[in-house]
Structure formats: structure tokens, C-alpha cells
Enzyme design. Structure first.
Site, mmCIF file in Angstrom:
data_model
loop_
_atom_site.group_PDB
_atom_site.id
_atom_site.type_symbol
_atom_site.label_atom_id
_atom_site.label_comp_id
_atom_site.label_asym_id
_atom_site.label_seq_id
_atom_site.Cartn_x
_atom_site.Cartn_y
_atom_site.Cartn_z
ATOM 1 N N TYR A 1 46.871 36.985 31.811
ATOM 2 C CA TYR A 1 47.023 37.839 32.442
ATOM 3 C C TYR A 1 48.022 37.716 33.711
ATOM 4 O O TYR A 1 48.843 38.421 33.527
ATOM 5 C CB TYR A 1 45.683 38.691 32.939
ATOM 6 C CG TYR A 1 45.440 37.999 34.183
ATOM 7 C CD1 TYR A 1 45.079 38.476 35.379
ATOM 8 C CD2 TYR A 1 44.522 36.916 34.090
ATOM 9 C CE1 TYR A 1 44.874 37.379 36.619
ATOM 10 C CE2 TYR A 1 43.602 35.895 35.734
ATOM 11 C CZ TYR A 1 44.165 36.342 36.933
ATOM 12 O OH TYR A 1 43.486 36.047 37.795
ATOM 13 N N TYR B 1 51.659 39.549 42.535
ATOM 14 C CA TYR B 1 51.510 38.073 41.532
ATOM 15 C C TYR B 1 53.306 38.270 41.597
ATOM 16 O O TYR B 1 53.067 36.913 40.932
ATOM 17 C CB TYR B 1 50.760 39.230 39.882
ATOM 18 C CG TYR B 1 49.542 38.926 40.537
ATOM 19 C CD1 TYR B 1 48.583 38.088 40.239
ATOM 20 C CD2 TYR B 1 48.635 39.940 40.817
ATOM 21 C CE1 TYR B 1 47.202 38.253 40.074
ATOM 22 C CE2 TYR B 1 46.933 40.210 40.587
ATOM 23 C CZ TYR B 1 46.470 39.128 40.424
ATOM 24 O OH TYR B 1 45.145 39.129 39.900
ATOM 25 N N HIS C 1 32.508 37.088 39.660
ATOM 26 C CA HIS C 1 33.742 37.255 40.230
ATOM 27 C C HIS C 1 33.670 38.087 41.974
ATOM 28 O O HIS C 1 34.369 37.285 43.022
ATOM 29 C CB HIS C 1 34.776 37.468 39.330
ATOM 30 C CG HIS C 1 36.265 36.697 40.908
ATOM 31 N ND1 HIS C 1 36.303 36.354 40.800
ATOM 32 C CD2 HIS C 1 37.063 37.582 40.805
ATOM 33 C CE1 HIS C 1 38.329 36.308 41.678
ATOM 34 N NE2 HIS C 1 38.615 37.519 41.895
ATOM 35 N N ASP D 1 39.013 36.087 46.173
ATOM 36 C CA ASP D 1 40.525 36.235 45.132
ATOM 37 C C ASP D 1 41.645 36.533 46.208
ATOM 38 O O ASP D 1 41.777 35.678 47.099
ATOM 39 C CB ASP D 1 40.282 38.105 44.239
ATOM 40 C CG ASP D 1 41.092 37.915 43.497
ATOM 41 O OD1 ASP D 1 40.814 37.474 42.073
ATOM 42 O OD2 ASP D 1 41.638 38.309 43.300
#
Length: 323
Positions: free
Chosen positions: A157, A238, A301, A108
Site C-alpha cells: 500500500y 507517505y 491498529h 500511527d
């Protein structure tokens, strides 16, 4: 008791690197260095299976909490979370251990860090293994936040995570074990997009039972740490995406030349949306990463936890080819 015994096998310490204190868990003290980099919402603990496996086969294994996570420092400003900061933290770890080069494995956001460590400093990397997230080229004409809004809308998201305080407030309505369950055990077939007027954490379901690969006790370890450190640090990765995009302009079109392996779970929602499957199966990624091997595993994931033996075997075969 079994979990306590396992936790005692890891050597924990904090290292000063790039102006922050970084917590690392370590196993094995000699042999080639392997860095294991977690993603969202994870910790070093996500690599518990691989650490023991690789250390037992002669590798020096180090799994940090990335900046903003766990027992690593969490700077306040999103501008302190660019991919340049993260890569510099990792270079500091290599220097601390006196290693010119390391193998780097990431899932990730940890995969994003591994790709960019190899892009910026191929001289410090023997090879990389990235889980779940392929190397994606910079699109010169549009910022990531605008791109996501156009493709998936404001309920996506990542779009919801952009606004300071918004997701923190939404997450705080739940106990932290529930938050972990909602993210770790996603079983939706499509992208994480909340309906209009709904927060993503409310939209995600809480499963009524756990799959065999994770226990309540393990989830509690994550929950306890996130209760201490909060989610602002993780969200700031993010929130730095558009700044990354600006700063990465000089690397437009650059290739990653180090040996690489990409491991993707065939049930990962990220694999089946946004054109990822077609991208991975096409030629573009092979042009950008000429020395890449791609492996599909049966899983989701958090594949290193869900399929620990298969992932450990894939890592080991890659390391042995290059050691």
C-alpha cells in the site's frame, strides 16, 4: 442525538502555526497540556474517548487535525509534508498555548510525529506515548521507498501511495464510508499487499457488519470530512518519506531520551510483519529509546478507539508518574 451532544463538549478553533491554519479540538482549559496526534486515515475525532477522560482528570487536552487532514490546511506539494514540517506545526501549537512542555500521544503517523518531536526538541516534551508504531532507526544505505519495494513488492500500500494521483483515483471509485470501513476494520493477518494489477483499496474487504467499538454515525463523521478535504494531503505524508530519509541523515544513530511508552495491539498486522514483533521484543529499541515502557494490548491498529478505556488508563498512569 447522543453523538451531537458529545460533539458539543469539544471546543473547536483554528490556530496559525508554521505558516498554516491548523484545526484543533480542545477539552479542559487548565492543567498540564496533552497533545493527541492521529494517524492515517484518521482525524482529531479518533481521540474523542481519551479527550473526555483526560480532561475530566485535570488535563488540558488538544487534538489537532494534522496538516493535510480535515479542517487543517493542506499544502499541495509533497515536499511540504516532511516530518520537520509536522514537528514545527506542533511546536507552534505549544507556543500558541504558552506551554514550554507538553505530553504527546500519537497513533500511527501521529506516533511518528511524537517520536520525532521528542528527537528534535526534547526540551519541549515531558513524555511521549506512541501507539502502533515504534521508533525505527534510519537505515543509511537504502531509501524507504526502495526498501518497501524490495521487501513487499509494488502491490504494497505504501508503494501504491507514492505515485501522485494513483490512489486518489482508486479511492474515488468508492463512497467515503466504504473507504473508512475498508481501512478501520482490516482483519487480514498479513501486510497490506494487493495482488498484481490490483489497487489496495479494491483488495481490502468491506465488512458486512460493524464491531461494537464504532458506529455508522461515527464512520460518517470521518467520511464527511474526507469528502471535503480529500486524500491527497494524507497521501503526501507517505510521498515525503524519501525526503525525510535524506533530511534525517544528521540524526543517524540518535537516541530518544525522554520518557516513553509504546502501546501496541497484539492483532495489529503491523506488529506481526516486517520483523516488528521481534524488534519490539528485542534490545535494539531499548538502546535507541533507553527510557521506554512497552505495553501489549488485545486489539488491532486503531487501538485508542477499539479499546478506549484500556488506552486511556495506560495514558493516565504514564502522565501521573511524570506530572
Amino acid at each position: 442525538m447522543e453523538m451531537m451532544m458529545m460533539m458539543m463538549n469539544f471546543n473547536h478553533h483554528r490556530i496559525k502555526t508554521n505558516g498554516i491554519w491548523m484545526h484543533v479540538a480542545e477539552q479542559g482549559t487548565s492543567g498540564p497540556l496533552v497533545l493527541l496526534l492521529h494517524g492515517f486515515p484518521e482525524l482529531w475525532f479518533s481521540w474523542r474517548h481519551q479527550m473526555t477522560y483526560l480532561a475530566g482528570r485535570g488535563y488540558h487536552v488538544v487534538a489537532p487535525d494534522l496538516r493535510g487532514y480535515g479542517d487543517t490546511d493542506s499544502p499541495l506539494s509533497p515536499s511540504s509534508y516532511t516530518i520537520f514540517h509536522v514537528v514545527a506545526d506542533l511546536i507552534g501549537l505549544l507556543d500558541h498555548f504558552g506551554e514550554q512542555q507538553a505530553f504527546v500521544v500519537g497513533n500511527d503517523w501521529g506516533a511518528v510525529a511524537a517520536w520525532h518531536l521528542a528527537l528534535f526538541r526534547p526540551d519541549r516534551v515531558k513524555g511521549i506515548i506512541c501507539l502502533s508504531v515504534p521508533y525505527v532507526p534510519r537505515y543509511p544505505n537504502i531509501r524507504p521507498s526502495e526498501s518497501f519495494n524490495q521487501a513487499f513488492g509494488s502491490g504494497f500500500y505504501i508503494s501504491q501511495f507514492q505515485e501522485a494521483g494513483r490512489a486518489e483515483k482508486a479511492f474515488a471509485r468508492y463512497d467515503y464510508v466504504t473507504v473508512m470501513k475498508k481501512f478501520f476494520l482490516i482483519n487480514k493477518p498479513d501486510q497490506l499487499i494487493a495482488p498484481p494489477g490490483m489497487e489496495i483499496i479494491d483488495y481490502l474487504e468491506t465488512p458486512s457488519f460493524l464491531p461494537p467499538w464504532i458506529t455508522e454515525e461515527e464512520l460518517q463523521i470521518y467520511a464527511d470530512k474526507f469528502l471535503e478535504s480529500g486524500f491527497t494531503g494524507p497521501f503526501n505524508h507517505y510521498r515525503a518519506m524519501d525526503l525525510n530519509w535524506e533530511l534525517l541523515a544528521p540524526w543517524q544513530g540518535s537516541k530518544i531520551t525522554v520518557p516513553a511508552k509504546l502501546i501496541v495491539g497484539d492483532k495489529d498486522i503491523g506488529f506481526h510483519s516486517g520483523g516488528t514483533k521481534e524488534y519490539i521484543e528485542g534490545n535494539v529499541i531499548k538502546n535507541l529509546v533507553p527510557n521506554i515502557e512497552i505495553v501489549l494490548l488485545d486489539g488491532h491498529h486503531f487501538i485508542q478507539q477499539e479499546k478506549p478505556q484500556e488506552v486511556s488508563d495506560e495514558i493516565l498512569s504514564f502522565l501521573r508518574k511524570l506530572t
